[in-house]
Design a protein around this motif. Sequence first.
Motif, PDB file in Angstrom:
ATOM      1  N   SER A  68      70.172  40.739  35.508  1.00  0.00           N
ATOM      2  CA  SER A  68      70.226  39.603  34.574  1.00  0.00           C
ATOM      3  C   SER A  68      70.954  38.414  35.195  1.00  0.00           C
ATOM      4  CB  SER A  68      70.936  40.037  33.288  1.00  0.00           C
ATOM      5  OG  SER A  68      71.261  38.923  32.489  1.00  0.00           O
ATOM      6  N   TRP A  71      74.159  37.590  33.222  1.00  0.00           N
ATOM      7  CA  TRP A  71      75.304  38.427  33.557  1.00  0.00           C
ATOM      8  C   TRP A  71      75.920  37.993  34.879  1.00  0.00           C
ATOM      9  CZ3 TRP A  71      77.466  41.500  37.183  1.00  0.00           C
ATOM     10  CH2 TRP A  71      78.473  42.362  36.771  1.00  0.00           C
ATOM     11  N   HIS A  75      79.813  36.752  35.466  1.00  0.00           N
ATOM     12  CA  HIS A  75      80.770  37.683  36.062  1.00  0.00           C
ATOM     13  C   HIS A  75      80.977  37.525  37.565  1.00  0.00           C
ATOM     14  CE1 HIS A  75      79.604  39.719  32.273  1.00  0.00           C
ATOM     15  NE2 HIS A  75      80.846  40.167  32.290  1.00  0.00           N
ATOM     16  N   THR A 118      77.441  43.844  40.935  1.00  0.00           N
ATOM     17  CA  THR A 118      76.809  44.151  39.655  1.00  0.00           C
ATOM     18  C   THR A 118      77.019  45.609  39.263  1.00  0.00           C
ATOM     19  OG1 THR A 118      75.110  42.476  40.098  1.00  0.00           O
ATOM     20  CG2 THR A 118      74.637  44.093  38.380  1.00  0.00           C
ATOM     21  N   HIS A 125      84.250  53.424  34.996  1.00  0.00           N
ATOM     22  CA  HIS A 125      83.774  53.678  33.634  1.00  0.00           C
ATOM     23  C   HIS A 125      83.660  55.179  33.382  1.00  0.00           C
ATOM     24  CE1 HIS A 125      82.494  51.657  30.090  1.00  0.00           C
ATOM     25  NE2 HIS A 125      81.263  52.140  30.093  1.00  0.00           N
ATOM     26  N   ALA A 174      73.708  52.599  29.131  1.00  0.00           N
ATOM     27  CA  ALA A 174      74.355  51.473  28.443  1.00  0.00           C
ATOM     28  C   ALA A 174      74.997  50.521  29.444  1.00  0.00           C
ATOM     29  CB  ALA A 174      75.396  51.999  27.460  1.00  0.00           C
ATOM     30  N   PHE A 175      75.627  51.079  30.482  1.00  0.00           N
ATOM     31  CA  PHE A 175      76.242  50.254  31.532  1.00  0.00           C
ATOM     32  C   PHE A 175      75.188  49.387  32.216  1.00  0.00           C
ATOM     33  CE2 PHE A 175      77.427  49.616  35.973  1.00  0.00           C
ATOM     34  CZ  PHE A 175      78.738  49.163  35.884  1.00  0.00           C
ATOM     35  N   ARG A 177      72.125  48.595  31.008  1.00  0.00           N
ATOM     36  CA  ARG A 177      71.438  47.725  30.051  1.00  0.00           C
ATOM     37  C   ARG A 177      72.168  46.397  29.899  1.00  0.00           C
ATOM     38  NH1 ARG A 177      71.992  50.712  25.874  1.00  0.00           N
ATOM     39  NH2 ARG A 177      70.428  52.214  26.596  1.00  0.00           N
ATOM     40  N   GLU A 178      73.485  46.439  29.946  1.00  0.00           N
ATOM     41  CA  GLU A 178      74.283  45.211  29.856  1.00  0.00           C
ATOM     42  C   GLU A 178      73.971  44.253  31.002  1.00  0.00           C
ATOM     43  OE1 GLU A 178      79.030  43.951  30.059  1.00  0.00           O
ATOM     44  OE2 GLU A 178      78.440  46.050  29.810  1.00  0.00           O
ATOM     45  N   ARG A 179      73.523  44.792  32.128  1.00  0.00           N
ATOM     46  CA  ARG A 179      73.227  43.997  33.326  1.00  0.00           C
ATOM     47  C   ARG A 179      71.728  43.743  33.501  1.00  0.00           C
ATOM     48  NH1 ARG A 179      77.705  46.592  33.293  1.00  0.00           N
ATOM     49  NH2 ARG A 179      79.483  46.043  34.646  1.00  0.00           N
ATOM     50  N   GLU A 182      67.649  49.220  34.125  1.00  0.00           N
ATOM     51  CA  GLU A 182      67.364  50.489  33.473  1.00  0.00           C
ATOM     52  C   GLU A 182      67.047  51.551  34.513  1.00  0.00           C
ATOM     53  OE1 GLU A 182      63.947  50.211  31.004  1.00  0.00           O
ATOM     54  OE2 GLU A 182      62.641  49.432  32.582  1.00  0.00           O
TER      55      GLU A 182
END
Length: 445
Positions: A68, A71, A75, A118, A125, A174-175, A177-179, A182
């Motif tokens: 993304s 993102w 960041h 990224t 995490h 989920a980690f 998907r934020e970026r 997939e």
Amino acid sequence: MRDRAMQALYLLSLDPLAETLADPNSYGFRTHRAPADAIEQCFTVLAKKASPQWLLEGDIRACFDEISHEWLLTHIPMDKVILRKWLKAGYMEGNVLHPTEAGTPQGGICSPVIANLTLDGLETHLRKAFPRYVWKGGKQICPKVNLIRLADDFVITGATHELLEHEVKPLVEAFLRERGLELSQEKTVITHIADGCDFLGQHLRKYNGKLLIKPSAKSIKSVLRNVRAVIKGNKSASAGNLIGHLNPIIRGWAMYHRHGVSAKVFQSVDHAIFQSLWRWAKRRHPNKGVRWVKARYFHTSDERHWVFSGKVRGSKGQSQTVHLLTAHSLPIKRHTKINSQVNPYDPQWELYLEQRQGLKMAASLKGRRTLLYLWKRQDGRCPHCSEAITMITGWHNHHKVWRSHGGSDATDNRVLLHPTCHSQVHHARGSTCVPHSVTRVFRKA
């Protein structure tokens, strides 16, 4: 060229930050790290009797193309105007400009570092979500969750299939998907270590509790396919020219896999290559007998028989004999994994990295030539204490201006020191002292 130079300029400031923020067990596109380190970490994590038995083999779909932009702009710690121009520049194909709405710059020298930034943070995490010991149902259990990543390929270990399927995998999804990323559902699978899995061209599997790491079947098929394609495409070439095409392929593949349990695999690959070359030789001379073909192309070299050989022209026009390299002629050599906490830009790791480089130099022919040059230039003596450097005393390769402070690997910036003298030079003013030269100056060679 100006754009690439600009990226290189920004990379000088971005790479140290990326190394500082990187996951400890991330091994792709990082200085002093290699796939062999990732494989050795797999061995460290999986080899013991109490090691985790389940693995999540992860593959990120189109990682470099789908990150993304929003993102990244939020960041990545660099000039946002410049970064936006890089990301939105597009690419040319067939005289047509294609816009880029996601992903890192195609072919950009900053792209690997941006991709690492990224994905960094995934290991931290996982550590927070699955600490070494957790209480569950009044019992203390060990989830055994570990991450080993190289670029966009990774494996995650776990104590049970259910843990990886229902807890670890959703957290990773989920980690990502934020970026804007997939997992590839086709390539992401959970396997038991007794069934084995492929990672970075290696096959990891436990046989009766013993972990063996061998070249994967896919890697073996790939190298044989390449070799056969070269042989088929050079039906009319001389044996010498054919050897010139084959040796780099065989050497590169064998060097990559020489750190595992590869001896028998190397022999089988050499046999398959011999069969292809035998068919090539017989096809060239259909009216000749096998003895004539053998005498023409397969000779004896040292103690080896049936060595595929040919003639080539040397640099001065003279004729010289060349031999086909065999994979099993390269000795199996276990790899010493780099410390996962190493940061090449941190002065406290300078001594450690110099020692690793010295070991690598001593193991390579080119490195041995450099060591011999430095040793002769110093008259065989340590410039710090003036005592002789011998095989008994040992030596370390020292950079007068530390690499963490911009020093180069050129021979002008390097000297050989006794191990004790090396430690004294580095710690004369503390482990974070300003780089200084050795106390004595040796004469020029």
